[in-house]
Write an enzyme that holds these catalytic residues in place. Structure first.
Site, short mmCIF file in Angstrom:
data_model
loop_
_atom_site.label_atom_id
_atom_site.label_comp_id
_atom_site.label_asym_id
_atom_site.label_seq_id
_atom_site.Cartn_x
_atom_site.Cartn_y
_atom_site.Cartn_z
N GLY B 54 -3.66 -35.31 -23.67
CA GLY B 54 -4.15 -36.40 -24.49
C GLY B 54 -5.44 -36.04 -25.20
O GLY B 54 -6.22 -35.23 -24.71
N SER B 55 -5.67 -36.65 -26.36
CA SER B 55 -6.96 -36.49 -27.04
C SER B 55 -7.98 -37.40 -26.36
O SER B 55 -7.64 -38.21 -25.50
CB SER B 55 -6.82 -36.85 -28.51
OG SER B 55 -6.02 -35.89 -29.17
N GLY B 56 -9.23 -37.27 -26.77
CA GLY B 56 -10.30 -38.06 -26.16
C GLY B 56 -11.07 -37.28 -25.11
O GLY B 56 -12.00 -37.80 -24.50
N HIS B 57 -10.66 -36.00 -24.89
CA HIS B 57 -11.31 -35.16 -23.89
C HIS B 57 -12.06 -33.99 -24.53
O HIS B 57 -12.36 -33.01 -23.87
CB HIS B 57 -10.27 -34.61 -22.91
CG HIS B 57 -9.44 -35.66 -22.26
ND1 HIS B 57 -9.99 -36.67 -21.51
CD2 HIS B 57 -8.11 -35.87 -22.25
CE1 HIS B 57 -9.02 -37.46 -21.07
NE2 HIS B 57 -7.87 -37.00 -21.52
N LYS B 105 -2.34 -29.85 -16.99
CA LYS B 105 -3.08 -30.65 -16.02
C LYS B 105 -2.10 -31.56 -15.28
O LYS B 105 -1.17 -32.10 -15.88
CB LYS B 105 -4.14 -31.51 -16.72
CG LYS B 105 -5.24 -30.67 -17.38
CD LYS B 105 -6.31 -31.52 -18.02
CE LYS B 105 -5.81 -32.46 -19.08
NZ LYS B 105 -5.00 -31.82 -20.13
N ASP B 110 1.84 -35.33 -18.82
CA ASP B 110 1.67 -33.94 -19.23
C ASP B 110 2.74 -33.06 -18.61
O ASP B 110 3.34 -32.22 -19.28
CB ASP B 110 0.28 -33.43 -18.81
CG ASP B 110 -0.85 -34.04 -19.63
OD1 ASP B 110 -0.65 -34.24 -20.83
OD2 ASP B 110 -1.91 -34.33 -19.07
N HIS B 219 -9.70 -39.97 -17.25
CA HIS B 219 -9.59 -41.19 -18.05
C HIS B 219 -10.36 -42.32 -17.37
O HIS B 219 -10.31 -43.46 -17.78
CB HIS B 219 -8.14 -41.63 -18.19
CG HIS B 219 -7.22 -40.50 -18.48
ND1 HIS B 219 -6.68 -39.74 -17.48
CD2 HIS B 219 -6.78 -39.98 -19.64
CE1 HIS B 219 -5.94 -38.79 -18.03
NE2 HIS B 219 -5.99 -38.91 -19.32
#
Lengths: 214, 333
Positions: B54-57, B105, B110, B219
């Site tokens: 996911g993006s945001g990391h 991960k 994922d 998250h």
């Protein structure tokens, strides 16, 4: 009494609308025990399905149309729900083969294969606080209704009622799969968003069947 | 919510486009399907390494694409794993004829999407081996959870595996390095506030002003307990204790100590955390031979940090020290 391609297209129409209408609510449920993207992901997936259905290939069967739903969801939803729900539609569509008209037994075969696909991919069982808690009772109720000689729309209505009860039944559970499993006891009291969305989707199937059965 | 965005739906596409424009010497961006690959394409005869999630990391994972680290990164929507299509495309673009390692991960989404992508890449004749990172000690690995999560230790896995690929190791050997790093890495995180997912517009979890969440994933998902805010040193003790017990780390070990900011915590606080962690390790006779401090695996603007400890032998130390040239890590070249 049977269901054909008009049932599938009506089901997808209803699902697109119900997912869009419940997008915020599903995000909110997911924020409580997950990460808050479930409604967004499903909405993105079914909007893509809607676009595909606007140009459904000539000669489509219920099976081929539902396979298109599967591949579209797998390639647009992401997260865990994309592969899981996509596999449900994929395995379900395979159970239908080339049939153009579906009887109650075919509907049960579809739901059973869909449920088994989710189990195969996600390895969850009833009580793990996942979408299986909606799918599994839905399959059982559909099979019982078909054995009682009910029509397709009655079979799907029974499945939808059981799925809705199944989604509610996740509220007191501790989650054993997916992101909510990290919460331990703190997942108690929250409804599983995947079970809830599955319940909405199965309800849409029943509503579409009631409108298109002939 | 205040955010520097245009439309929530465009956040990832526009951010990745900007990343490509900012680092044209390092990467090329494929807009559809969306992935970031090394400028110049795959290195012939070398194992390719693809990661994503996911993006945001950010900077994970695109910030680690480049010489000595990843061949390609696949950013999914915010906090959502990418679908199989872009992972397959990134895998094809990364294949230099020696196969491709997927570094995944341990999050259900994922794992499922990378599994599907590996099958599809295999059908195209590319050999793919997957290593799942699960360094988070906050979650019990049991039948009753999805297992330990992959968190900040992913950076160490990607760095060392990337160095192994760059020196010419074959696919099984690169995978063995990734597995070895994972087995020797433990992480624990803490959150002071939640991040705000752009399309939700609200914090992704609710944390009262005076409480903190110990044992979070990337998250903010919880792992251990929610407690009243304490001084930094006491919080570090709560995080390091479970890490050191778990491997276990013992006197005489040489380690990498990595303090990772979650996006909303300034470096001044990260170094306070590092200071106490380094002291605790020294008291236990554990020698910190390599260090890393900064924002590498973030969770939007979440306040918090994670502490990662990796046990190093000569091989892993050498791989960590090997040259790397990416947007977020760069040394020796």
């Amino acid at each position: 009494m049977s269901l054909g391609l008009p049932w599938v297209t009506a089901w997808i129409d209803d699902t697109v609308n119900v997912v869009a209408d419940n997008r915020i609510r599903l995000i909110a449920l997911d924020r409580e025990i997950g990460d808050g993207d479930h409604g967004e992901n499903l909405d993105r997936g079914f909007q893509a399905v809607k676009a595909k259905f606007e140009a459904l290939p000539e000669g489509s069967t219920p099976g081929s149309a539902l396979k298109l739903v599967a591949t579209t969801l797998i390639s647009t939803v992401g997260g865990a729900s994309g592969p899981l729900l996509g596999t449900a539609y994929l395995k379900g569509s395979q159970a239908l083969g080339d049939a153009t008209e579906l009887d109650p037994e075919a509907i049960v075969a579809f739901l059973t294969a869909a449920r088994d696909g989710v189990v195969m991919r996600g390895k969850a069982v009833v009580g793990d606080k996942t979408m299986i808690d909606a799918w599994s009772p839905a399959v059982d109720a559909a099979a019982a209704a078909a054995a009682d000689g009910k029509t397709c729309s009655e079979v799907l209505a029974a499945a939808a009622d059981a799925a809705a009860a199944g989604a509610v039944s996740t509220e007191p559970l501790v989650a054993h799969k997916g992101r909510a499993s990290y919460l331990g006891d703190r997942a108690i009291g929250h409804r599983d968003p995947g079970a809830e969305s599955s319940s909405l989707i199965i309800r849409a199937a029943a509503d579409a069947a009631a409108a298109t059965e002939k | 919510m205040k955010k520097l965005i245009n439309d929530p739906k465009d956040v990832v596409d526009e951010s990745v486009e900007g990343f490509g424009l900012a680092h044209p010497d390092l990467v090329t961006v494929s807009p559809d399907p969306l992935f970031v690959a090394r400028a110049g394409g795959a290195t012939q005869g070398r194992v390719g390494i693809v990661s994503g999630g996911g993006s945001g990391h950010e900077p994970l994972h695109a910030g680690f694409v480049g010489y000595g680290m990843l061949s390609a990164a696949v950013p999914g929507p915010v906090f959502t794993s990418p679908t199989p299509d872009p992972i397959v495309a990134a895998t094809v673009a990364s294949d230099g004829g020696a196969g491709v390692l997927h570094i995944v991960k341990n999050y259900t989404g994922d794992v499922l999407n990378f599994e599907t992508a590996a099958d599809l890449a295999d059908a195209e004749g590319i050999r793919v081996v997957s290593v799942v990172v699960d360094d988070d000690v906050a979650v019990k690995d049991s039948l009753y959870t999805a297992g330990r999560r992959g968190v900040a230790g992913t950076v160490v896995v990607e760095k060392c595996a990337g160095a192994a690929a760059e020196r010419g190791d074959d696919l099984d050997a690169v995978a063995a390095v990734a597995t070895k790093v994972n087995q020797n890495t433990r992480t624990m995180g803490v959150a002071l506030t939640a991040g705000i997912v752009p399309h939700a517009g609200e914090p992704s979890f609710v944390l009262p002003e005076d409480e903190i969440e110990i044992g979070i994933g990337i998250h903010g998902e919880p792992g251990r307990e929610r407690i009243t805010l304490e001084p930094a040193d006491a919080i570090v003790d709560r995080m390091l204790g479970p890490i050191l017990e778990d491997l276990p780390f013992t006197s005489g070990d040489k380690v990498l100590l990595f303090v990772n900011g979650m996006g909303g915590t300034p470096l001044v606080e990260q170094y306070i955390v590092f200071r106490h962690a380094a002291r605790v390790l020294a008291e236990k006779g554990i020698e910190v031979t390599r260090t890393l401090v900064g924002n590498f695996v973030t969770s939007l603007e979440m306040q918090g940090v994670s502490i990662t400890v990796t046990k190093l032998d000569d091989e892993l130390t050498g791989l960590w020290d090997a040259p790397v040239q990416t947007a977020a890590l760069r040394w020796g070249r």
